[in-house]
Design a protein around this motif. Structure first.
Motif, PDB file in Angstrom:
ATOM      1  N   ARG C  53       2.835  23.762 -36.547  1.00 35.28           N
ATOM      2  CA  ARG C  53       2.845  22.350 -36.924  1.00 35.28           C
ATOM      3  C   ARG C  53       4.110  21.724 -36.353  1.00 35.28           C
ATOM      4  O   ARG C  53       5.205  22.218 -36.589  1.00 35.28           O
ATOM      5  N   GLU C  55       6.204  18.207 -36.137  1.00 39.25           N
ATOM      6  CA  GLU C  55       6.312  16.900 -36.778  1.00 39.25           C
ATOM      7  C   GLU C  55       5.866  15.791 -35.826  1.00 39.25           C
ATOM      8  O   GLU C  55       6.172  15.821 -34.635  1.00 39.25           O
ATOM      9  N   LYS C  56       5.166  14.833 -36.361  1.00 37.98           N
ATOM     10  CA  LYS C  56       4.695  13.649 -35.633  1.00 37.98           C
ATOM     11  C   LYS C  56       3.518  13.930 -34.707  1.00 37.98           C
ATOM     12  O   LYS C  56       3.068  13.061 -33.978  1.00 37.98           O
ATOM     13  N   ALA C  73      10.806  19.187 -34.584  1.00 36.18           N
ATOM     14  CA  ALA C  73      10.820  19.922 -35.851  1.00 36.18           C
ATOM     15  C   ALA C  73       9.514  20.696 -35.987  1.00 36.18           C
ATOM     16  O   ALA C  73       8.427  20.120 -35.973  1.00 36.18           O
ATOM     17  N   THR C  75       7.113  23.867 -37.774  1.00 38.68           N
ATOM     18  CA  THR C  75       6.841  24.788 -38.878  1.00 38.68           C
ATOM     19  C   THR C  75       5.896  25.856 -38.370  1.00 38.68           C
ATOM     20  O   THR C  75       4.834  25.541 -37.831  1.00 38.68           O
ATOM     21  N   SER C  78       3.426  27.829 -42.334  1.00 37.58           N
ATOM     22  CA  SER C  78       2.929  27.138 -43.524  1.00 37.58           C
ATOM     23  C   SER C  78       1.537  27.653 -43.877  1.00 37.58           C
ATOM     24  O   SER C  78       0.919  28.387 -43.114  1.00 37.58           O
TER      25      SER C  78
END
Lengths: 437, 165, 783
Positions: C53, C55-56, C73, C75, C78
C-alpha cells in the motif's frame, strides 16, 4: 452488413455520412471531408489541442479519459519518433460501433489520425483492426490508398510540407489486445501481453516513442470537432461529457441497433423509446449499460443519464456504450457464467489473479448453474471476484470481477435457487424460442 | 528475400516483401503475415512458421509462441468454410446457443469439428461485433446476422453450392 | 543518482533515486515476497505477490515495478496487503497438484513458504484439477506442467541471461504454458539454469528428480572440478554404503564468483565419481604381467621401496614426475616438493593448457593488472582475443553477457571463428587462425603487421580510446605474443588482463611449480635459497626435463621411474606405450586410463569433490575446496604422496610441516558429514590440549605456500568462509621467458567435454547423444 438505425432523437455527428457512400473519397470530400485536416494545419498544434479540450470529448473506448488531455501529455520534444495508434480492436461483448465507422466512413478515421498527428507532432499512424473485421480492413486499405493518391497522406500532406504516413494493420483474434499497451505489443508482432506502466504510452509507447492511442470512434469524432468547434460539440452533451455517442442496443429489445445519441441521454428512454421496449410485453429484469464488463443495473436503477459520471454514480460504468437489455426469462447465473466464460477465454494469462481467477470462477459458475453448488460456493464466487478486483496486471481482471460481484450481489436469490442439486429453474429457457419465433 | 524460395504464391510473397517494409521494425508484420498465410495455405503449417520466422527475422519458437496466442490462428487444416457461431451474451440472449446446436445437428459435427467432405468446419466463437444484429455467424470472414435456424440453413446451403462450383 | 528518503512501515529509509521499492526494502531487511521478480532479470509484475500500500495511490502497487521517490510512504504488511497475498496464493494453488510429498521442490519451494507465511492452507478449491503428464525435454530437464505457476523466470534466464532463447510461453490464459523450442524437447546448452531458478518443482533435474528430499542431504559449497573458471557449486550429498554420494549439483546460495550461473558440467557432470570403472583398490603389476588388486600397505611399501632404490642407485635425474590440472594447490605444491626434496629431481611438469609463465613474466612489476572473474561483471569495456568463452569458459561468458545487458559494457571480439559472444559485441573482427600475433602487433601500432580493412582499423581505433579496458586472451597467444599484448594494453590507461586456460587448477599447477625450470611462484630453480631453507635440504639447481623430454628419455632408457598424478599423457600426447616399457611407472588416478593401464602401480585417487584444499582459477582467484563426497577405498593424492614419502624413510613432518605454527583447518579436511571436527577442536581447547594437526592436513601445506609464494598470501578469513580471494599478482617473481620451449597444448574442451572426466560422465555422454544440445562438441579430449 452493419447499419445505423434511426430514431427522431438521433443526433448524427459521427454518423453524419453513414449510408451516403462516403467510402468513396470524392464523396467524402463532397460531404465536408478533409476540411478539418486542412483547418488543423492552419490552426497549429496548440490550437487543435485547445479545441479538443474545449469539446469535452472523452475516450470512446471505455475508460472515458478526456482526449484533449491525453494528447497534451505527449512531450513536444522527443528523440524517438512519435506515433498515433487507432484502437479498432473492438471486442468488448455488446459493442459493434467501430464496425459501422470503418464500414461507412473510413476516411473520418484517417482524417482523425492526421489531425492527432498534427496536434502531437507524430509522422506516422497505425490503424489496428481486429482480425475478424477483414472486410473492413479491405475498405480501410482502399481508403488509405485513395488518401495517398490525393496527397492527403505522404511526404507533403495537403501541400503543407508536413509528412504523415498511415498504415492499416490486422489483429488475429484477441480481446486483450484492446488494452492499449497490449495493442502496442501486438502491433510490434508480439503476444498481446500488456506492458508495465509507468511509463505511459504518451511518453514511451510504440517502438519506444511517444504514442497517442485512441479508440476509432474517438478519432472519427475529431474531424467533426475541428470542423464545428469544440465548444459547439460540447454543447450537445452534458457537463464534462461532450458530444454524442454511438450506443449499441442489444438483447431483448424490439428494435436493437446502433443509435447516435447525445451523451447523457436517459437510459430508460433509450430502452423503451429508442429501442422500442421489450418484445412480448415481458418484464425488464436487468440492464448491462456499457459492455459486458460493466456491473449490471436493476430496473429501478435505470432512470439515469448515459454519461460517464451519471452511470458511475449509479454504481456501474458507461464503458463502450453497449447496452444489453435482459428480460425476465434470463437466468442470471447463466448470464454471469457466459460473461465469465468470455473473460476466461480472453485472459492473456500473464498474471495469477486473472489467469487463475477467471478459470476458477468459470468452473464454479458452471457447477452452480448445473445444480452442483452449495451455499458456500456463492460466497466463494464473491470472495474470488473481490480478490481479483484491483489486483490484476491490467483491467481485464477488473472487467471479469466487476460484473460478477454485481450479479451475485443483486441476484443472490437466483444463485441460491440453483443450489443443492436443484439446477437451473430456467432450463431450456423459453426466451430463445420466443425470440426466434 | 524475393530471390529466395517461398512456399507462398508469387502475389502473397510480393505482399510480404512489401509488408515488412511498412513498419519501423520487420517484426510488426508478424501477426498479419501469419493471418494472410493462413488464408492462403489453410492453416499455419511448420513450413509457414519457418518461412515467416525467416522473413521477419525471429526464431521459430518465437513465432509459435505468438501464433498460439491469437485465437484465429490455427495449426491444423480445417474445412473450406469455417462456420463461426457467436454465443456471447448478446447472441445468447437472442438464440445464439440454439443456433449453434442447430448447426451441430445440421452439419453433424461438434465444436472445432470438420465435415467428412471437408466443406464445413464449425466453431463456437466469442463476440464478433454483431451484437445489435444478433444472433450472428461468421463464415470465414463473411458476416451473417439476425439469423434463425431457417435462415441459417439457407446460409449453409449457399456455401454448400459454392463448394460444389 | 541522488538519494531519496521514504518511509516503509514507519521506518525511515534512504536509497538512491530510481531504486526499485522491492530492492530498497530487501536491503533494509524488509522482505517483500515475490515469485516473478528476480534481481537483474526484466520486470514482469505478473505474480502480484509483492503488492504494498502506497499512500495516495488508489490501488495496491507492485513493489517490483515501483521506484522509490522522495517522501513516499509505504505499508508492506497490513491486513489488506496480507489478504491480497493470501488470495494470490489461494488462486495459484487452485489447480496446483499439491503433490508436495513427492515433489523435488518440497522443502525448498517458494510456493510452500508463501503458503505457510500467508496461511492459505485451507483450500477453497473444489473444482476438478487439470492433470497433465510430466514431460522430458532433455536428459537433464523435466517439466511438470501443473506445478508451474507461470513466473517466467525460466524464460527470462534462458533468453536474457543465457542468450539461448529456448523457452517461450505458448497459448494464452489458463492454457498458457512454458514451451521448449523444439516442440516437445529442448535444443539448448542444457545449463539447467531454468531448473535452478524455478521457484517450485515445475522444472526438475534429470540427475536429481525423485531421488531424495532436500533436508536429507548435506549441502556443501565447493568448486566445480571442470573448467578453468572455477565456479562455485553446491553439492547435495548423502551417505551410502560405500561412502557419501553426490546427488545434486546446483547453485544454491549464489555467493560464488559465478553469481547465478552454473553450466551443464557444473550442474550434472559429477557422476564420474560414481562411474563403475572407478578404481577403489590399489593395483600392482604381478609377475604374470597383469595388474592385480592389493592392499594399500603393500602398494605403498612396494612403490616406496622401488623409488628409493632407483633414486639411490641411478639418482634423482632418472626419475620423472607429472602433475595434474585438477588437483589442489596443496597437492601440486606437495608433489613438486616431493620431487625436488625427496626424489631429488627437477624432472617435473604437467599438461600446460595456457602460457601462464609468460603471462606472469609479462606482468612482473605491474601490480593490480590481473583481472579477476568478478571484474568481467563490472568492466566498462572488454576485449576478447581468441577463445570461445561460451564453449570453453561458460562462467566468463555469463559474466560478460550480464555486464553487457545490465551495464551496457562495450565488448570487442577478435577471433578466427564466429563465436557466439559476437552477438553481444559492439564491434568484432574475424582473424586468420594464425593471425593473432600479427593482429596484436597491429593493435600496438605496427600497421604493416596485419592486412586490415576499414573494419579492423575502426576496431583498433575504438579500442585505443578505451580508458579502462579488460583484455581476455585465449591460448592462441603464447610467449612473446603475450608480452606484446600486455605491452599494448599497458599503453592504455587502467588495462587489466586475463589469460584463459582449461581446467580447474591449470593455473594452480603452474603457480605451484609443476615445471622443470621454475619453483612455486615462478622462481627459477637456480634461485632456490629460500626454498632450501624452508625444506631443510638443498634442491637440484639445474632445470629438469619437461614432459616431452621425459618421455623421450624413457624411450631411450634414461628414465627409470615416472610418477604421474591425475594426468593421462599417454593419450593426450599420443605416447607410444613401448617407450615406457623399461620405466617403473606409478599412476595416481580415478580410472584405469590409457596411462594407468601401463603402470606398475596404480593408486585409486580421490577427486576434487572428495578432498579439501584450495584451487586457483585461470583469472587468479583463489578458492576453497571443501570435501563433499567420499568413496570407500580411495585416498586423496595428498595422502598417497605423504604415505609414500613416509615409507621411503623421509620425515613426513618435513614434507608437511604440521604443528609448525599452523592454524587449524576448521574441520574442512574432515568432510561435511557431522561438523565433528569443529566440535573436536572445541573439546580440545576446553580440555587445555593443543589441537594435533595431521600430516594429511592440506592447510599445513597452505601455510608453507603462503610463506614462500607471496602472491598466495591473501587474507585467509574470507577464503575459509568459502569466498574467492584474488591473488596478489604483482608478487609473481619470474625474470624472463626468453628461450623457454612452448609446450602449451590447449585442451579445447567445450561445454560438453571435460577431458578424461568427461569421458566417465554418463550424464554428459547422454546429453551429447540426445541431440538436444546447441553446439556440436569437439572430439572428446583426454587428460
Amino acid at each position: 452488413m452493419a447499419y445505423l438505425t434511426t430514431h427522431p432523437d438521433v443526433v448524427p455527428v459521427v454518423s453524419y455520412r453513414f449510408g451516403k457512400g462516403a467510402t468513396n473519397i470524392d464523396r467524402y470530400i463532397e460531404l465536408d471531408g478533409y476540411k478539418a485536416a486542412r483547418k488543423a494545419i492552419e490552426m497549429g498544434p496548440e490550437a487543435v489541442i485547445a479545441e479538443m479540450k474545449a469539446s469535452n470529448l472523452r475516450g470512446r473506448g471505455g475508460a472515458g479519459f478526456p482526449t484533449g488531455m491525453k494528447w497534451s501529455f505527449v512531450p513536444k520534444q522527443s528523440e524517438k519518433p512519435k506515433y498515433i495508434l487507432v484502437n479498432g480492436d473492438e471486442s468488448e461483448p455488446a459493442t459493434c460501433k467501430d464496425r459501422l465507422i470503418f464500414e461507412h466512413d473510413p476516411h473520418s478515421v484517417i482524417e482523425g489520425v492526421i489531425i492527432a498527428g498534427l496536434a502531437v507532432g507524430a509522422k506516422m499512424g497505425f490503424i489496428y483492426l481486429r482480425g475478424e473485421y477483414r472486410y473492413l480492413l479491405n475498405i480501410m486499405e482502399k481508403a488509405i490508398e485513395d488518401a495517398y493518391a490525393k496527397g492527403f497522406l505522404g511526404k507533403n500532406i495537403f501541400g503543407s510540407g508536413i509528412e504523415f504516413e498511415a498504415v492499416s494493420h490486422t489483429g488475429a483474434g484477441a480481446y486483450e489486445v484492446g488494452e492499449e499497451s497490449a495493442l502496442m505489443e501486438s502491433l510490434e508482432g508480439k503476444r498481446g501481453i500488456p506492458r508495465i506502466r509507468p511509463p505511459f504510452p504518451a511518453v514511451v509507447g510504440l517502438y519506444g516513442g511517444p504514442t497517442v492511442i485512441n479508440n476509432a470512434e474517438t478519432l472519427a469524432t475529431v474531424p467533426h470537432i475541428i470542423r464545428m468547434g469544440g465548444a459547439e460539440y460540447a454543447k450537445i452533451g452534458t457537463e464534462r461529457n461532450g458530444g454524442t455517442r454511438l450506443f449499441c442496443l442489444s438483447g431483448h429489445l424490439e428494435k436493437p441497433g446502433v443509435y447516435e445519441l447525445p451523451m447523457g441521454y436517459n437510459l430508460k428512454r433509450m430502452i423503451y423509446e429508442v429501442g422500442g421496449g421489450i418484445p412480448g410485453g415481458r418484464k425488464l429484469k436487468a440492464v448491462v449499460p456499457g459492455g459486458s464488463s460493466t456491473p449490471v443495473l436493476l430496473p429501478e436503477e435505470i432512470d439515469i443519464g448515459m454519461d460517464f459520471d451519471q452511470v458511475g454514480k449509479a454504481g456501474s460504468m458507461l464503458g463502450s456504450g453497449g447496452v444489453v437489455v435482459l428480460d425476465e426469462t434470463v437466468c442470471m447465473v447463466e448470464f454471469a457464467l457466459r460473461t465469465m466464460r468470455f473473460y476466461q477465454h480472453e485472459s492473456c494469462g500473464w498474471c495469477i489473479p486473472c489467469r487463475e481467477g477467471t478459470d476458477w470462477l468459470k468452473k464454479s459458475l458452471t457447477r452452480v448453474h448445473a445444480g452442483g453448488g452449495v451455499d458456500k460456493d456463492i460466497d466463494n464466487i464473491q470472495y474470488l471476484a473481490e480478490n481479483m478486483l484491483g489486483r490484476t496486471f491490467c483491467p481485464l481482471g477488473d472487467a471479469a470481477a466487476m460484473p460478477t460481484i454485481a450479479f451475485v450481489k443483486k441476484f443472490r436469490k437466483e444463485f441460491e435457487d440453483h443450489l443443492d442439486g436443484k439446477g437451473c429453474p430456467y432450463k431450456h429457457s423459453l426466451q430463445h424460442e420466443a425470440v426466434l419465433a | 528475400m524475393a530471390t529466395e524460395t517461398t512456399i507462398f504464391s508469387p502475389e502473397l510473397a510480393a505482399r510480404f516483401d512489401k509488408l515488412v517494409t511498412l513498419y519501423p521494425v520487420r517484426r510488426s508484420a508478424l501477426v498479419p503475415m501469419l493471418l494472410y498465410a493462413q488464408d492462403e495455405v489453410g492453416y499455419i503449417s511448420k513450413a509457414v512458421v519457418a518461412e515467416v520466422a525467416r522473413r521477419v527475422g525471429v526464431l521459430e519458437n518465437d513465432v509459435v509462441s505468438v501464433l498460439s496466442y491469437y485465437s484465429m490462428l490455427r495449426t491444423q487444416p480445417i474445412g473450406k468454410f469455417n462456420v463461426q457461431v457467436c454465443t456471447n451474451i448478446c447472441c445468447m440472449l437472442r438464440g445464439g446457443n440454439e443456433l449453434f446446436e442447430h448447426c451441430k445437428k445440421r452439419l453433424g459435427i461438434g465444436h472445432k469439428g470438420t465435415t467428412a467432405d471437408g466443406v464445413f468446419s464449425l466453431e463456437e466463437v466469442e463476440c464478433i461485433g454483431a451484437c445489435s444484429w444478433a444472433p450472428a455467424v461468421q463464415v470465414n470472414y463473411d458476416f451473417h446476422e439476425n439469423l434463425t435456424p431457417e435462415s441459417m440453413d439457407k446460409v449453409l446451403e449457399e456455401y454448400r453450392e459454392k463448394a460444389q462450383k | 543518482m541522488a538519494d531519496v528518503t521514504f518511509t516503509v512501515d514507519g521506518k525511515k529509509l534512504t536509497a538512491p533515486a530510481g531504486t526499485l521499492l522491492i530492492e530498497a526494502c530487501r536491503k533494509a531487511g524488509i522482505e517483500i515476497p515475490a515469485f516473478c521478480y528476480y534481481p537483474n532479470l526484466s520486470l514482469q509484475a505478473a505474480c502480484r505477490m509483492c503488492v504494498v500500500r502506497i499512500e495516495k495511490m488508489p490501488k495496491l502497487q507492485t513493489a517490483c515495478t515501483t521506484v522509490v521517490t522522495e517522501g513516499m510512504a509505504v505499508t508492506t504488511e497490513s491486513d489488506e496487503v496480507k489478504q491480497s497475498r493470501k488470495a494470490m496464493v489461494e488462486l495459484v494453488l487452485g489447480n496446483h497438484p499439491l503433490d508436495c510429498p513427492v515433489c523435488d521442490a518440497g522443502g525448498e519451494c517458494e510456493l510452500q513458504d508463501m503458503t505457510f507465511t500467508y496461511g492459505a492452507h485451507e483450500s477453497r478449491y473444489v473444482e476438478i484439477k487439470q492433470h497433465r503428464d510430466e514431460q522430458q525435454w532433455s536428459p537433464v530437464v523435466f517439466f511438470d506442467r501443473p506445478r508451474c505457476i507461470m513466473c517466467y523466470r525460466c524464460v527470462r534466464v534462458c533468453a536474457e541471461g543465457m542468450d539461448v532463447w529456448a523457452l517461450a510461453v505458448d497459448n494464452r490464459g489458463v492454457s498458457s504454458v512454458i514451451a521448449p523450442n523444439e516442440g516437445d524437447s529442448l535444443l539448448c546448452e542444457q545449463c539447467g539454469m531454468c531448473i535452478d531458478i524455478c521457484p517450485v518443482g515445475a522444472l526438475t533435474s534429470g540427475t536429481y528428480r525423485y531421488k531424495t528430499r532436500p533436508w536429507e542431504m548435506n549441502h556443501v559449497g565447493t568448486i566445480c572440478t571442470h573448467c578453468g573458471d572455477g565456479c562455485k557449486t553446491t553439492l547435495g550429498v548423502r551417505p551410502v554404503n560405500d561412502g557419501v554420494e553426490i546427488i545434486r549439483g546446483d547453485n544454491r546460495d549464489k555467493s560464488g564468483i559465478n553469481g547465478d550461473f552454473l553450466c551443464v558440467k557444473g550442474r550434472y557432470a559429477f557422476d564420474f565419481a560414481h562411474h563403475e570403472g572407478r578404481l577403489t583398490k590399489p593395483l600392482v603389476r604381478q609377475t604374470d604381467g597383469k595388474l592385480a588388486p592389493v592392499s594399500w600397505e603393500h602398494a605403498i611399501d612396494f612403490t616406496a621401496k622401488k623409488l628409493r632404490e632407483i633414486r639411490d642407485t641411478r639418482g634423482g635425474n632418472a626419475i620423472g614426475v607429472i602433475g595434474s590440472n585438477r588437483t589442489t594447490n596443496e597437492e601440486a605444491y606437495l608433489l613438486q616438493k616431493f620431487a625436488r626434496s625427496v626424489l631429488g629431481t627437477n624432472n617435473i611438469d604437467h599438461h600446460r593448457t595456457a602460457d601462464y609463465t609468460a603471462f606472469a613474466a609479462a606482468l612482473k612489476d605491474k601490480p593490480g593488472r590481473e583481472a579477476s572473474l568478478r571484474d568481467f561483471a563490472s568492466a566498462r569495456a572488454i576485449l576478447l582475443l581468441g577463445n570461445d568463452p561460451t564453449n570453453q569458459h561458460p562462467g566468463l561468458a555469463w559474466q560478460i553477457r550480464t555486464n553487457v545487458r545490465l551495464n551496457r559494457a562495450r565488448l570487442y571480439v577478435a577471433n578466427h571463428e564466429d563465436v557466439r559472444l559476437r552477438r553481444q559485441a559492439r564491434a568484432s573482427v574475424i582473424l586468420p587462425s594464425d593471425g593473432y600475433a600479427s593482429f596484436v602487433s597491429y593493435l600496438g601500432g605496427n600497421d604493416g603487421a596485419f592486412r586490415g580493412s576499414d573494419l579492423t582499423a575502426s576496431f583498433r581505433d575504438v579500442i585505443r580510446k578505451e580508458e579502462s579496458l579488460l583484455i581476455a586472451f585465449g591460448s592462441e597467444l603464447r610467449g612473446r605474443d603475450i608480452q606484446a599484448l600486455v605491452d599494448f594494453g599497458l599503453s592504455l590507461p587502467n588495462t587489466k588482463f586475463a589469460c584463459l586456460g582449461d581446467y580447474v587448477n591449470s593455473r594452480g599447477a603452474a603457480d605451484m611449480g609443476l615445471l622443470p625450470d621454475l619453483l612455486p611462484g615462478y622462481i627459477p630453480v637456480s634461485a632456490s635459497t629460500q626454498f632450501a631453507e624452508e625444506y631443510g635440504s638443498a634442491l637440484p639447481a639445474q632445470a629438469g626435463l619437461d614432459l616431452i623430454q621425459m618421455f623421450d628419455a624413457a624411450g631411450q632408457g634414461d628414465l627409470a621411474a615416472l610418477y604421474i598424478v591425475g594426468a593421462n599423457p599417454v593419450s593426450r600426447y599420443g605416447i607410444d606405450p613401448s617407450a615406457l616399457k623399461n620405466t617403473f611407472l606409478v599412476v595416481q588416478d580415478m580410472f584405469l586410463t590409457e596411462t594407468a593401464a601401463l603402470a606398475d602401480v596404480v593408486f585409486p585417487a580421490a577427486n576434487l569433490y572428495e578432498k579439501a584444499g584450495t584451487v586457483t582459477n585461470t583469472y587468479g582467484d583463489l578458492q576453497l575446496v571443501k570435501k563433499a563426497s567420499d568413496r570407500a577405498g580411495v585416498r586423496t593424492d595428498f595422502e598417497i604422496v605423504v604415505r609414500v614419502v613416509d615409507k621411503m624413510g623421509a620425515d613426513p613432518k618435513k614434507l608437511v610441516p604440521f604443528g609448525k605454527g599452523v592454524r587449524a583447518d576448521f574441520g574442512q579436511s574432515r568432510g561435511a558429514e557431522t561438523g565433528e571436527a569443529d566440535r573436536h577442536a572445541v573439546w580440545l581447547v576446553a580440555n587445555h590440549l593443543e589441537p594435533k594437526l595431521s600430516p594429511f592436513d592440506p592447510f599445513a601445506v597452505f601455510d608453507e605456500i603462503q610463506r614462500l609464494v607471496p602472491a598466495y598470501n591473501v587474507p585467509r578469513l574470507n577464503l575459509l568462509l568459502g569466498n574467492d580471494e584474488h591473488l596478489k599478482s604483482e608478487l609473481v617473481q619470474i625474470e624472463s621467458v626468453a628461450g623457454r620451449r612452448d609446450l602449451v597444448l590447449p585442451a579445447n574442451d567445450v561445454l560438453y567435454t571435460s577431458g578424461t572426466l568427461g569421458r566417465y560422465s554418463a550424464k554428459l555422454e547422454e546429453v551429447v547423444a540426445s541431440a538436444t544440445i546447441l553446439m556440436k562438441p569437439a572430439e572428446t579430449a583426454a587428460d
